[in-house]
Design a protein around this motif. Sequence first.
Motif, PDB file in Angstrom:
ATOM      1  N   ASN A 100       0.798  -1.237   0.000  1.00 18.59           N
ATOM      2  CA  ASN A 100       0.000   0.000   0.000  1.00 18.59           C
ATOM      3  C   ASN A 100       0.822   1.275   0.000  1.00 18.59           C
ATOM      4  OD1 ASN A 100      -2.044  -2.009   0.726  1.00 18.59           O
ATOM      5  ND2 ASN A 100      -3.321  -0.232   1.242  1.00 18.59           N
ATOM      6  N   TYR A 101       2.097   1.185   0.401  1.00 19.49           N
ATOM      7  CA  TYR A 101       2.899   2.391   0.577  1.00 19.49           C
ATOM      8  C   TYR A 101       4.137   2.326  -0.318  1.00 19.49           C
ATOM      9  CZ  TYR A 101      -0.085   2.385   4.681  1.00 19.49           C
ATOM     10  OH  TYR A 101      -1.172   2.323   5.512  1.00 19.49           O
ATOM     11  N   VAL A 102       4.358   3.403  -1.081  1.00 18.00           N
ATOM     12  CA  VAL A 102       5.435   3.411  -2.067  1.00 18.00           C
ATOM     13  C   VAL A 102       6.793   3.185  -1.414  1.00 18.00           C
ATOM     14  CG1 VAL A 102       6.663   4.816  -3.768  1.00 18.00           C
ATOM     15  CG2 VAL A 102       4.158   4.824  -3.719  1.00 18.00           C
ATOM     16  N   GLN A 103       7.087   3.899  -0.337  1.00 26.98           N
ATOM     17  CA  GLN A 103       8.403   3.785   0.284  1.00 26.98           C
ATOM     18  C   GLN A 103       8.639   2.374   0.828  1.00 26.98           C
ATOM     19  OE1 GLN A 103      10.848   6.027   0.085  1.00 26.98           O
ATOM     20  NE2 GLN A 103      12.154   4.468   1.031  1.00 26.98           N
ATOM     21  N   GLY A 122      -2.378   0.529  -3.005  1.00 26.60           N
ATOM     22  CA  GLY A 122      -2.763   1.639  -2.132  1.00 26.60           C
ATOM     23  C   GLY A 122      -3.065   2.909  -2.896  1.00 26.60           C
ATOM     24  N   GLY A 123      -3.493   3.928  -2.165  1.00 31.51           N
ATOM     25  CA  GLY A 123      -3.721   5.231  -2.757  1.00 31.51           C
ATOM     26  C   GLY A 123      -2.421   5.766  -3.338  1.00 31.51           C
ATOM     27  N   LEU A 124      -2.475   6.223  -4.568  1.00 34.19           N
ATOM     28  CA  LEU A 124      -1.259   6.617  -5.282  1.00 34.19           C
ATOM     29  C   LEU A 124      -1.260   8.111  -5.575  1.00 34.19           C
ATOM     30  CD1 LEU A 124       1.359   5.736  -6.668  1.00 34.19           C
ATOM     31  CD2 LEU A 124       0.002   5.201  -8.710  1.00 34.19           C
ATOM     32  N   GLN A 125      -0.223   8.802  -5.086  1.00 36.28           N
ATOM     33  CA  GLN A 125      -0.066  10.220  -5.379  1.00 36.28           C
ATOM     34  C   GLN A 125       0.664  10.392  -6.700  1.00 36.28           C
ATOM     35  OE1 GLN A 125       2.148  11.299  -1.831  1.00 36.28           O
ATOM     36  NE2 GLN A 125       0.314  12.090  -0.832  1.00 36.28           N
ATOM     37  N   SER A 126       0.280  11.437  -7.423  1.00 35.96           N
ATOM     38  CA  SER A 126       0.891  11.673  -8.735  1.00 35.96           C
ATOM     39  C   SER A 126       2.404  11.790  -8.649  1.00 35.96           C
ATOM     40  CB  SER A 126       0.303  12.941  -9.364  1.00 35.96           C
ATOM     41  OG  SER A 126      -1.073  12.784  -9.611  1.00 35.96           O
ATOM     42  N   ASN A 127       2.894  12.449  -7.593  1.00 36.50           N
ATOM     43  CA  ASN A 127       4.338  12.675  -7.503  1.00 36.50           C
ATOM     44  C   ASN A 127       5.132  11.416  -7.168  1.00 36.50           C
ATOM     45  OD1 ASN A 127       3.668  12.369  -4.819  1.00 36.50           O
ATOM     46  ND2 ASN A 127       4.473  14.333  -4.141  1.00 36.50           N
TER      47      ASN A 127
END
Length: 318
Positions: A100-103, A122-127
């Motif tokens: 769920n988390y990019v990092q 997970g929720g994905l931010q554009s950046n």
Amino acid sequence: MTNSAEEAPTSTTPSTSDMKTPIPLSSHRATTLLQNLSHIQSRITSTSSSLPSPASTRPVRLVAVSKLKPASDILSLHSPPANLDISASESSSHDHFGENYVQELLEKSRLLPRTTKWHFIGGLQSNKCAQLARDVDSLWAVESVDSEKKANLLNKGRGERNERLRKELGDEFERNGWEDKLRVFIQVNTSGEESKSGLEPESVELVSLAKLIRSDESCPNLHLQGLMTIGAIARSKATTVETENEDFITLRSARDKIAEKLEIENKEELELSMGMSEDFESAIRLGSSEVRVGSTIFGERPAKKDAKVLEDTETDKK
């Protein structure tokens, strides 16, 4: 997340791995996880086989949701330790894992074998899109795409990943089956909840995004795998054999309309990713191609602030 005395870890580095950091595994923990996974797979098989043909023969992918769980849990399922006291069916390796988390995914992907097939759910931010698609070598799918901007950035990042790996691996890139295209699921908000991400099932934006992802001119590095939803929790808990989940029916209907708009003759070419621990059997009965199960396999998750990618070991404490 520490090991107890009776779960003394033994260092295991699978031969299939190109890991630089050996990850200690606990035989006791690995046995528990493999048995939990086998139980879920048996339930999936049983539910699928109860369906009328040809649906009964349709494979259902199980994504083990490993967010906030240590890398050792994932490795225990992907490359089980030898000589565990379990059956052959329980000891088979598992490939698909959801984060769920990019990092957290970036850290785990650097530690674990490239043969792991990662799903970002997970929720994905554009950046974060370009970094995710560029830096996670074995990213198999992104399941939470809900805008053209995110699709374009994922396409850019995947292109950069392909260029880098071709330089690093040479002929091995093609020979070992490194895929050029990143699979994408479009997230649909089937419940209408403001707290949920995703496009509305009847929106023109949904059709437009599907067309963009399928376009080799616009997104040559992406493949439209299907649609995904995270339905209302209340509906999931209320789901029974006799009570169909409205969110699943809505997603299936949205898929059928998208297939018609895009002139896809076989609508099931577009997969449905729906169903979690509470309701995955209902999702399969309503046509799900993929289910995402976490806590039933891995147990209760720690608070995010307490989660560790690498567990403390007795050696670490001395």
